[in-house]
Each structure stands twice: as C-alpha cells, then as structure tokens.
Design an enzyme around this catalytic site. Structure first.
Site, PDB file in Angstrom:
ATOM      1  N   ASP A  99       0.952  -1.142  -0.031  1.00 28.30           N
ATOM      2  CA  ASP A  99       0.097   0.252   0.079  1.00 28.30           C
ATOM      3  C   ASP A  99       0.874   1.282  -0.073  1.00 28.30           C
ATOM      4  O   ASP A  99       2.118   1.153   0.384  1.00 28.30           O
ATOM      5  CB  ASP A  99      -0.941   0.002   1.261  1.00 28.30           C
ATOM      6  CG  ASP A  99      -1.762   1.185   1.289  1.00 28.30           C
ATOM      7  OD1 ASP A  99      -2.449   1.740   0.197  1.00 28.30           O
ATOM      8  OD2 ASP A  99      -1.832   1.858   2.439  1.00 28.30           O
ATOM      9  N   SER A 100       0.166   2.280  -0.219  1.00 25.96           N
ATOM     10  CA  SER A 100       0.930   3.626  -0.278  1.00 25.96           C
ATOM     11  C   SER A 100       1.339   3.795   1.240  1.00 25.96           C
ATOM     12  O   SER A 100       2.436   4.541   1.379  1.00 25.96           O
ATOM     13  CB  SER A 100       0.174   4.795  -0.806  1.00 25.96           C
ATOM     14  OG  SER A 100      -1.201   4.413  -0.078  1.00 25.96           O
TER      15      SER A 100
ATOM     16  N   TYR B 113      -0.240   8.623  -2.598  1.00 24.87           N
ATOM     17  CA  TYR B 113      -0.519   8.113  -3.936  1.00 24.87           C
ATOM     18  C   TYR B 113      -1.498   8.927  -4.683  1.00 24.87           C
ATOM     19  O   TYR B 113      -1.386   9.175  -5.831  1.00 24.87           O
ATOM     20  CB  TYR B 113      -0.558   6.512  -4.060  1.00 24.87           C
ATOM     21  CG  TYR B 113       0.763   5.872  -4.165  1.00 24.87           C
ATOM     22  CD1 TYR B 113       1.945   6.207  -3.479  1.00 24.87           C
ATOM     23  CD2 TYR B 113       0.713   4.677  -4.337  1.00 24.87           C
ATOM     24  CE1 TYR B 113       2.896   5.512  -3.160  1.00 24.87           C
ATOM     25  CE2 TYR B 113       1.874   3.569  -4.171  1.00 24.87           C
ATOM     26  CZ  TYR B 113       3.027   4.121  -3.581  1.00 24.87           C
ATOM     27  OH  TYR B 113       4.319   3.528  -3.445  1.00 24.87           O
ATOM     28  N   GLY B 114      -2.456   8.945  -4.004  1.00 23.44           N
ATOM     29  CA  GLY B 114      -4.031   9.485  -4.463  1.00 23.44           C
ATOM     30  C   GLY B 114      -3.880  10.877  -5.186  1.00 23.44           C
ATOM     31  O   GLY B 114      -4.655  10.941  -5.913  1.00 23.44           O
TER      32      GLY B 114
ATOM     33  N   CYS C  31      -3.772  -1.214  -2.107  1.00 27.62           N
ATOM     34  CA  CYS C  31      -3.894   0.333  -2.212  1.00 27.62           C
ATOM     35  C   CYS C  31      -5.014   0.389  -3.614  1.00 27.62           C
ATOM     36  O   CYS C  31      -4.710  -0.114  -4.601  1.00 27.62           O
ATOM     37  CB  CYS C  31      -2.830   0.937  -2.699  1.00 27.62           C
ATOM     38  SG  CYS C  31      -2.855   2.637  -2.930  1.00 27.62           S
ATOM     39  N   ASN C  32      -6.069   1.070  -3.400  1.00 26.16           N
ATOM     40  CA  ASN C  32      -7.169   1.290  -4.363  1.00 26.16           C
ATOM     41  C   ASN C  32      -6.579   2.234  -5.314  1.00 26.16           C
ATOM     42  O   ASN C  32      -6.572   1.961  -6.734  1.00 26.16           O
ATOM     43  CB  ASN C  32      -8.439   1.926  -3.968  1.00 26.16           C
ATOM     44  CG  ASN C  32      -9.245   1.195  -3.154  1.00 26.16           C
ATOM     45  OD1 ASN C  32     -10.229   0.678  -3.478  1.00 26.16           O
ATOM     46  ND2 ASN C  32      -8.805   0.752  -1.877  1.00 26.16           N
ATOM     47  N   THR C  33      -5.677   3.019  -5.122  1.00 20.54           N
ATOM     48  CA  THR C  33      -5.080   4.083  -5.941  1.00 20.54           C
ATOM     49  C   THR C  33      -4.163   3.072  -6.985  1.00 20.54           C
ATOM     50  O   THR C  33      -4.328   3.451  -8.226  1.00 20.54           O
ATOM     51  CB  THR C  33      -4.162   5.199  -5.453  1.00 20.54           C
ATOM     52  OG1 THR C  33      -5.225   5.859  -4.629  1.00 20.54           O
ATOM     53  CG2 THR C  33      -3.915   6.147  -6.566  1.00 20.54           C
TER      54      THR C  33
ATOM     55  N   GLU D   4      -5.764   9.598   9.323  1.00 18.67           N
ATOM     56  CA  GLU D   4      -4.150   9.359   9.768  1.00 18.67           C
ATOM     57  C   GLU D   4      -3.938  10.520  10.992  1.00 18.67           C
ATOM     58  O   GLU D   4      -3.128  10.137  11.786  1.00 18.67           O
ATOM     59  CB  GLU D   4      -3.367   9.649   8.933  1.00 18.67           C
ATOM     60  CG  GLU D   4      -3.465   8.950   7.426  1.00 18.67           C
ATOM     61  CD  GLU D   4      -2.275   8.488   6.789  1.00 18.67           C
ATOM     62  OE1 GLU D   4      -1.405   9.378   6.647  1.00 18.67           O
ATOM     63  OE2 GLU D   4      -2.166   7.583   6.176  1.00 18.67           O
TER      64      GLU D   4
ATOM     65  N   CYS E 208     -10.962   3.053  -1.066  1.00 23.56           N
ATOM     66  CA  CYS E 208      -9.878   3.519  -0.352  1.00 23.56           C
ATOM     67  C   CYS E 208      -9.809   2.675   0.879  1.00 23.56           C
ATOM     68  O   CYS E 208     -10.714   2.497   1.595  1.00 23.56           O
ATOM     69  CB  CYS E 208      -9.917   5.089  -0.173  1.00 23.56           C
ATOM     70  SG  CYS E 208      -8.433   5.628   0.683  1.00 23.56           S
ATOM     71  N   THR E 209      -8.272   2.647   1.079  1.00 26.68           N
ATOM     72  CA  THR E 209      -8.051   1.833   2.384  1.00 26.68           C
ATOM     73  C   THR E 209      -8.503   2.498   3.378  1.00 26.68           C
ATOM     74  O   THR E 209      -8.798   1.544   4.654  1.00 26.68           O
ATOM     75  CB  THR E 209      -6.404   1.746   2.165  1.00 26.68           C
ATOM     76  OG1 THR E 209      -5.914   2.779   2.041  1.00 26.68           O
ATOM     77  CG2 THR E 209      -5.829   0.869   1.372  1.00 26.68           C
ATOM     78  N   HIS E 210      -8.492   3.523   3.540  1.00 24.34           N
ATOM     79  CA  HIS E 210      -8.788   4.412   4.674  1.00 24.34           C
ATOM     80  C   HIS E 210     -10.093   4.323   5.121  1.00 24.34           C
ATOM     81  O   HIS E 210     -10.465   4.608   6.338  1.00 24.34           O
ATOM     82  CB  HIS E 210      -8.408   5.650   4.783  1.00 24.34           C
ATOM     83  CG  HIS E 210      -6.587   5.959   4.882  1.00 24.34           C
ATOM     84  ND1 HIS E 210      -5.783   5.416   3.703  1.00 24.34           N
ATOM     85  CD2 HIS E 210      -5.882   6.547   5.669  1.00 24.34           C
ATOM     86  CE1 HIS E 210      -4.714   5.645   4.015  1.00 24.34           C
ATOM     87  NE2 HIS E 210      -4.658   6.302   5.406  1.00 24.34           N
TER      88      HIS E 210
HETATM   89  N1  DGL Z   1      -3.941   3.804   0.069  1.00 26.57           N
HETATM   90  C1  DGL Z   1      -4.525   4.807  -0.882  1.00 26.57           C
HETATM   91  C2  DGL Z   1      -5.743   4.177  -1.489  1.00 26.57           C
HETATM   92  O1  DGL Z   1      -6.406   3.134  -1.175  1.00 26.57           O
HETATM   93  C3  DGL Z   1      -4.913   5.924   0.006  1.00 26.57           C
HETATM   94  C4  DGL Z   1      -3.806   6.735   0.381  1.00 26.57           C
HETATM   95  C5  DGL Z   1      -3.205   7.560  -0.600  1.00 26.57           C
HETATM   96  O2  DGL Z   1      -3.624   8.306  -1.303  1.00 26.57           O
HETATM   97  O3  DGL Z   1      -1.893   6.932  -0.788  1.00 26.57           O
HETATM   98  O4  DGL Z   1      -6.166   4.749  -2.464  1.00 26.57           O
END
Ligand code: DGL
Length: 270
Positions: free
Chosen positions: A11-12, A43-44, A74-76, A153, A185-187
């Site tokens: 993940d990012s 990463y987003g 990571c979704n992104t 976060e 998104c992971t969060h």
């Molecule tokens: N992990 C990213 C996602 O799931 C979220 C955090 C980021 O922007 O890197 O898209």
C-alpha cells in the site's frame, strides 16, 4: 500442492493494514509481508506514471523476498497500475477494484452504485469501467473524498469534524437513487460509521479490501498456492521511520484493528 511462502501485500502507507486485517481473518495460516510506502504516501494525488513506477519498485522488492502472490491493497495503485504490473511480472497479482465492484453488483437491488475514492482512483474511472463491463445498465455516481485520508491518519474518525466533511462530500450521493456504495480507498472502512450516517441506513457499504480477501483465498486454492501451516505471521516493512508508522497506527488504525505484528523494519526500496 501447497506453498508456505508469504503473500506480498503493499500500500502507499498504513491504510492497507485494513486489507491485511481481512486477509488474516479468513486465512490465519498465511504469512504476509506488508510494504507500506510511508516515505512516498499519498499516491492519491500523484501522476499515473509515478504511481506505476512506485508500484513496480515495490513488487520487485516483494518478489526478491520470495513472495508467492501480490495483493495490491492500495485502491489508487490498483486503479492505475494493475495492468502494468500484470504484464511486467509473472507472479499472480490481485487488486482491490474488481472484487469490490463484483461485490457491489451482488448487493445492489436497483442497479445504482456509488464509488468513493481518492482523486486519482476516481479520475481513472477504474471502478466505473469494471462495473459497466460487468453490467452496462448500471447507474454509477463517483465522488473523490480527498480529506478522508488525512482525517483517518490524524485519528479524527468520529465526532463533528469528520461528520461535517462526510455530509459535504456525500450530499451529492444522497440526492440519487444509489443503494450501494463502494469504499474505494484503504482508509475509508475506518470511517464506515460516519459515512453510513451521512448516506442513510438504507445504503449498503462495500469494503473492497474485505471482498478482495475472499478472492485471494479462492485464487491461492485454485493455483495450489495456499499454505498448510497452522498459523501465519505478519511482517511489516516501511519506507520511512518506524516511529512515524507506529504513531499513526496507534492514533487511528489501532482503534479498529487488532493485528499481531511480528516485526516492523525500515527498508529502502531502491
Ligand atoms: N492507499 C490509498 C488508496 O487506497 C489511500 C492513500 C493515498 O492516497 O495514498 O487509495
């Protein structure tokens, strides 16, 4: 046939631990190497090429560490880099977009689905494209929610501030017919209660990470790569300081996740 090598998850940053949580719940016997690219998060809001480059570097590292499969938590990165990773490496690669999309289609009663994600995920149209390819008659409403990641976060996962931000972001969706929303998104699973309140009880939420863990289990079994060990271990690797990682995990994710981490190491990816 079985295989006791670890699953490589990346993940990012820290958010992918929500996906690890789901993986470990349904496959407690699998070992996981988790890379959180905490030095280069988020990463987003990065360009496509940058996201592909970072993802490729991490997958190379995980392959060098003898992982048997890659899960892009990571979704992104899933939205932008999965095709690139699949064509660059021979190792099986699973992202979170397809499982999340399939789950949403199995839930919606009126073929109307909402998608939430980072700017890059929403702009890529990855969810909308897969959803449409599976069912062209779907009505899809997408919304980028860039403030959700920093809220999590900062540990701001309940109370007035996240509720107001959620209301603001999600009012567009409440004016539509959608009955199912993908937390792309992971969060976002950490903000589930706040998001659900803003959308209303009748809207079902889909946790892409949870849906992905079911796909990972199926794929491991299909390929004969599942582990026969009695219990697995989680090893975490971060690209920035361990202290910063621990602080954020304690502040936010630690409230919701109960992961037993065997070790945390700082690594240089390059
Ligand atoms: N992990 C990213 C996602 O799931 C979220 C955090 C980021 O922007 O890197 O898209």
């Amino acid at each position: 046939m079985s295989n006791d090598r670890p699953i490589g998850v990346f993940d990012s940053g820290i958010g992918g631990l929500t996906v690890v949580n789901s993986l470990m719940k349904i496959m407690p016997n699998e070992s996981i190497y988790y890379v959180g690219d905490t030095a280069r998060v988020p990463y987003g809001n990065k360009s496509k090429n940058r996201i592909k480059q970072y993802s490729e570097e991490i997958v190379k590292w995980l392959i060098d560490k003898n992982c048997k499969m890659i899960v892009i938590a990571c979704n992104t990165a899933s939205a932008i880099a999965i095709d690139h990773l699949k064509s660059t490496f021979k190792i099986p690669v699973i992202g979170v977009i397809q499982p999340g999309a399939k789950k949403a289609i199995s839930i919606t009663k009126n073929n109307s689905i909402g998608v939430l994600g980072t700017q890059a995920t929403i702009e890529s149209n990855a969810y909308a494209d897969i959803l449409k390819s599976l069912n062209p008659s779907l009505n899809i409403v997408s919304k980028a929610c860039p403030l959700f990641v920093p809220l999590v976060e900062e540990g701001l996962v309940s109370g007035e501030i996240p509720a107001k931000i959620a209301d603001q972001y999600l009012k567009k969706l409440t004016r539509t017919e959608i009955d199912t929303v993908i937390l792309g998104c992971t969060h976002y699973p950490i903000l589930k209660e706040i998001i659900s309140k803003a959308l209303g009880d009748y809207v079902k939420l889909v946790d892409s990470g949870k849906a992905t863990s079911v796909s990972v289990k199926r794929k491991l079994q299909k390929l004969g790569l599942h582990s026969k060990k009695n219990s697995g271990e989680l090893e975490v690797f971060v690209t920035d300081s361990k202290n910063a990682f621990n602080k954020i995990v304690k502040k936010s994710l630690g409230l919701n996740l109960h992961l037993e981490i065997k070790s945390i190491s700082r690594i240089d990816i390059l």
